[in-house]
Write a protein that holds these residues in place. Structure first.
Motif, PDB file in Angstrom:
ATOM      1  N   ILE A 156      86.255  25.538  51.136  1.00  0.00           N
ATOM      2  CA  ILE A 156      86.372  24.197  50.560  1.00  0.00           C
ATOM      3  C   ILE A 156      87.156  24.277  49.268  1.00  0.00           C
ATOM      4  CG2 ILE A 156      85.067  22.284  49.566  1.00  0.00           C
ATOM      5  CD1 ILE A 156      82.794  23.137  51.371  1.00  0.00           C
ATOM      6  N   GLN A 157      88.184  23.449  49.179  1.00  0.00           N
ATOM      7  CA  GLN A 157      88.969  23.449  47.946  1.00  0.00           C
ATOM      8  C   GLN A 157      88.369  22.456  46.970  1.00  0.00           C
ATOM      9  OE1 GLN A 157      92.917  22.961  49.343  1.00  0.00           O
ATOM     10  NE2 GLN A 157      93.733  24.479  47.981  1.00  0.00           N
ATOM     11  N   LEU A 158      87.977  22.886  45.780  1.00  0.00           N
ATOM     12  CA  LEU A 158      87.484  21.951  44.768  1.00  0.00           C
ATOM     13  C   LEU A 158      88.663  21.395  44.000  1.00  0.00           C
ATOM     14  CD1 LEU A 158      84.235  23.524  43.277  1.00  0.00           C
ATOM     15  CD2 LEU A 158      84.467  21.693  44.928  1.00  0.00           C
ATOM     16  N   THR A 159      89.595  22.227  43.596  1.00  0.00           N
ATOM     17  CA  THR A 159      90.859  21.753  42.993  1.00  0.00           C
ATOM     18  C   THR A 159      91.963  22.596  43.610  1.00  0.00           C
ATOM     19  OG1 THR A 159      90.914  23.410  41.245  1.00  0.00           O
ATOM     20  CG2 THR A 159      89.722  21.384  40.755  1.00  0.00           C
ATOM     21  N   PHE A 216      90.940  26.230  42.793  1.00  0.00           N
ATOM     22  CA  PHE A 216      89.582  26.781  42.759  1.00  0.00           C
ATOM     23  C   PHE A 216      88.893  26.424  44.059  1.00  0.00           C
ATOM     24  CE2 PHE A 216      86.267  28.769  40.424  1.00  0.00           C
ATOM     25  CZ  PHE A 216      85.093  28.195  40.856  1.00  0.00           C
ATOM     26  N   ARG A 220      80.861  12.737  50.603  1.00  0.00           N
ATOM     27  CA  ARG A 220      81.342  13.295  49.336  1.00  0.00           C
ATOM     28  C   ARG A 220      81.626  12.167  48.335  1.00  0.00           C
ATOM     29  NH1 ARG A 220      86.206  17.775  48.721  1.00  0.00           N
ATOM     30  NH2 ARG A 220      86.126  17.943  46.446  1.00  0.00           N
ATOM     31  N   ASP A 225      81.467  15.273  41.235  1.00  0.00           N
ATOM     32  CA  ASP A 225      81.885  15.670  42.586  1.00  0.00           C
ATOM     33  C   ASP A 225      80.703  16.373  43.235  1.00  0.00           C
ATOM     34  OD1 ASP A 225      84.885  17.277  43.966  1.00  0.00           O
ATOM     35  OD2 ASP A 225      83.391  15.911  44.792  1.00  0.00           O
ATOM     36  N   ILE A 272      79.674  18.540  47.010  1.00  0.00           N
ATOM     37  CA  ILE A 272      80.029  18.968  48.363  1.00  0.00           C
ATOM     38  C   ILE A 272      78.836  19.639  48.984  1.00  0.00           C
ATOM     39  CG2 ILE A 272      81.536  20.516  49.663  1.00  0.00           C
ATOM     40  CD1 ILE A 272      83.499  20.228  47.391  1.00  0.00           C
ATOM     41  N   LEU A 286      77.406  22.196  51.492  1.00  0.00           N
ATOM     42  CA  LEU A 286      77.811  23.319  52.354  1.00  0.00           C
ATOM     43  C   LEU A 286      76.905  23.339  53.566  1.00  0.00           C
ATOM     44  CD1 LEU A 286      78.645  26.288  49.966  1.00  0.00           C
ATOM     45  CD2 LEU A 286      80.190  24.766  51.147  1.00  0.00           C
ATOM     46  N   LYS A 292      84.529  23.069  33.938  1.00  0.00           N
ATOM     47  CA  LYS A 292      85.722  22.254  34.131  1.00  0.00           C
ATOM     48  C   LYS A 292      86.047  21.535  32.828  1.00  0.00           C
ATOM     49  CE  LYS A 292      87.789  19.001  37.399  1.00  0.00           C
ATOM     50  NZ  LYS A 292      87.492  18.043  38.452  1.00  0.00           N
ATOM     51  N   GLU A 334      90.490  18.870  33.771  1.00  0.00           N
ATOM     52  CA  GLU A 334      91.016  19.144  35.118  1.00  0.00           C
ATOM     53  C   GLU A 334      91.214  20.621  35.437  1.00  0.00           C
ATOM     54  OE1 GLU A 334      90.995  16.895  37.469  1.00  0.00           O
ATOM     55  OE2 GLU A 334      90.278  15.622  35.846  1.00  0.00           O
ATOM     56  N   ILE A 392      89.647  24.413  36.054  1.00  0.00           N
ATOM     57  CA  ILE A 392      88.372  25.074  36.336  1.00  0.00           C
ATOM     58  C   ILE A 392      88.449  26.530  35.890  1.00  0.00           C
ATOM     59  CG2 ILE A 392      86.882  25.915  38.169  1.00  0.00           C
ATOM     60  CD1 ILE A 392      87.050  23.380  39.556  1.00  0.00           C
TER      61      ILE A 392
END
Ligand SMILES: Nc1ncnc2c1ncn2[C@@H]1O[C@H](COP(=O)(O)OP(=O)(O)OP(=O)(O)O)[C@@H](O)[C@H]1O
Ligand SMILES: Nc1ncnc2c1ncn2[C@@H]1O[C@H](COP(=O)(O)OP(=O)(O)OP(=O)(O)O)[C@@H](O)[C@H]1O
Lengths: 216, 216
Positions: A140-143, A146, B126, B138, B140, B142, B179, B182, B184
């Motif tokens: 999973i791409q967070l940014t 990363f 999400r 944010d 996510i 898993l 973060k 923008e 990380i």
């Protein structure tokens, strides 16, 4: 308690309105077709039928009172663009629009959208990472730089601890959990010793991740 | 090098085929409409026009030779189900199907799909997590009980280190990164001291996450 406006009850809009309501927000839904909102009436706070490209209709909703406004229209890009722009003109605090193609994103961001979501593109990227050649089980791409990924524990790590290997200083990644038979166990102790057949949930930047994926 | 079959060039199928090719797999695409594959011809390894519910057409592709077969058809659920079932009958090693509704998932899993993907549902979850009342930027999932989320550093943590607070032992979560504007920055040192206006990227199970979200 947040108040949220969701326009367009396609697959994405319906799931969104339902989940937002579940998490405790006050949700108003709007769609131009009556049959799209019927089954959601008992779930959401308010529902309205109408064409949101019509300025008078949109003004009657009081868009400035919502914390966030979502525009969830894909097939009719012109309507999506018009509605996004009208919302901003009428004082919407924050506008999130769904996009189908990269080119849509550019126009939506220039005409009132504060953020753009690409459901199909994000799901495709996650699936492509998972099924490509590398030994990756999920990714999973967070940014853009990363990511979180699930890999099999390298053979050379089995029987050694995070500390002994020097994972953090040597590879600049963070082992956040172990996955064993579908169960994820958060790792909070550097003395943890890796076992055979375990998967690692790892976090790191692109360079560190690709080094990690090439360990035998 | 993996070889992958992708049937159905809708938004999801197109993104998937493009990304899989980019990551080094050999990709074959099939769609019943010629105009859907034209622009992908120079990118993928092979392309074919045809209706995949036709057994002879599907048999001619040699489905047993692909590592993974994707069925990316949403609007015509019957075609998606027929193709998924035919692929399995013809010896496909692993079949992944896209589903639009939860009810589709049940039938696809019972009739040959090894895995089902829900692009809109996952994107909506999400977004709903991100825009609900809690202080989450944010989020996510898993697995059903393990998530990654981005939150503002609690005020009571500013000026103290991970070690001083005892984050891991007290809250059973793992701070994996910070973060800031923008960017990380992976955290690999427990002596790290939290600063004002930073966001934390945190990993943990559902119970630990909701405790973490209620700290002031
Ligand atoms: N001008 C409009 N005003 C209000 N609702 C609209 C307008 N135009 C389209 N809609 C509604 O938006 C919904 C979603 O539209 P569309 O079919 O384009 O979505 P989609 O991108 O295919 O969505 P998904 O992929 O989430 O299923 C439909 O229910 C449609 O009736
Ligand atoms: N029997 C079939 N054989 C081959 N291709 C098919 C068949 N049925 C549909 N397709 C193709 O599958 C593609 C995707 O179909 P559909 O429009 O249902 O997707 P969708 O769920 O809206 O996709 P997305 O949300 O990814 O855009 C279309 O390009 C269509 O031509």
């Amino acid at each position: 308690m947040k108040t949220i406006l969701v326009i367009g009850m396609g697959r994405f809009g319906r799931h969104l309105a339902t989940r937002l309501t579940e998490f405790g927000s006050e949700v108003m839904i709007v769609d131009k077709e009556e049959d799209k909102i019927q089954d959601l009436l008992p779930i959401v706070t308010r529902a309205q039928i109408g064409d949101c490209t019509d300025e008078k209709m949109l003004a009657s909703l009081g868009v400035g009172n919502f914390d966030t406004c979502f525009v969830c229209i894909g097939d009719d890009f012109q309507a999506s663009l018009e509605i996004t722009s009208l919302l901003k003109d009428m004082g919407a605090k924050y506008v999130v629009a769904k996009a189908d193609r990269a080119i849509h994103e550019k126009f939506l961001l220039r005409n009132g959208a504060d953020e753009v979501i690409h459901p199909e593109r994000d799901a495709a990227l996650r699936a492509a990472n998972k099924y490509s050649a590398r030994n990756v089980f999920d990714y999973i791409q967070l940014t853009s730089d990363f990511s979180i990924f699930e890999i099999a524990a390298p053979e050379s790590w089995v029987g050694r601890s995070i500390k002994q290997i020097g994972v953090r200083s040597k590879y600049n990644v963070n082992i956040i959990a172990i996955k064993k038979n579908e169960e994820i166990i958060p790792i909070t102790n550097v003395e943890y010793v890796f076992k055979k057949d375990e998967h690692l949930i790892v976090a790191g930047n692109a360079k560190a991740s690709s080094r990690m994926l090439s360990i035998k």
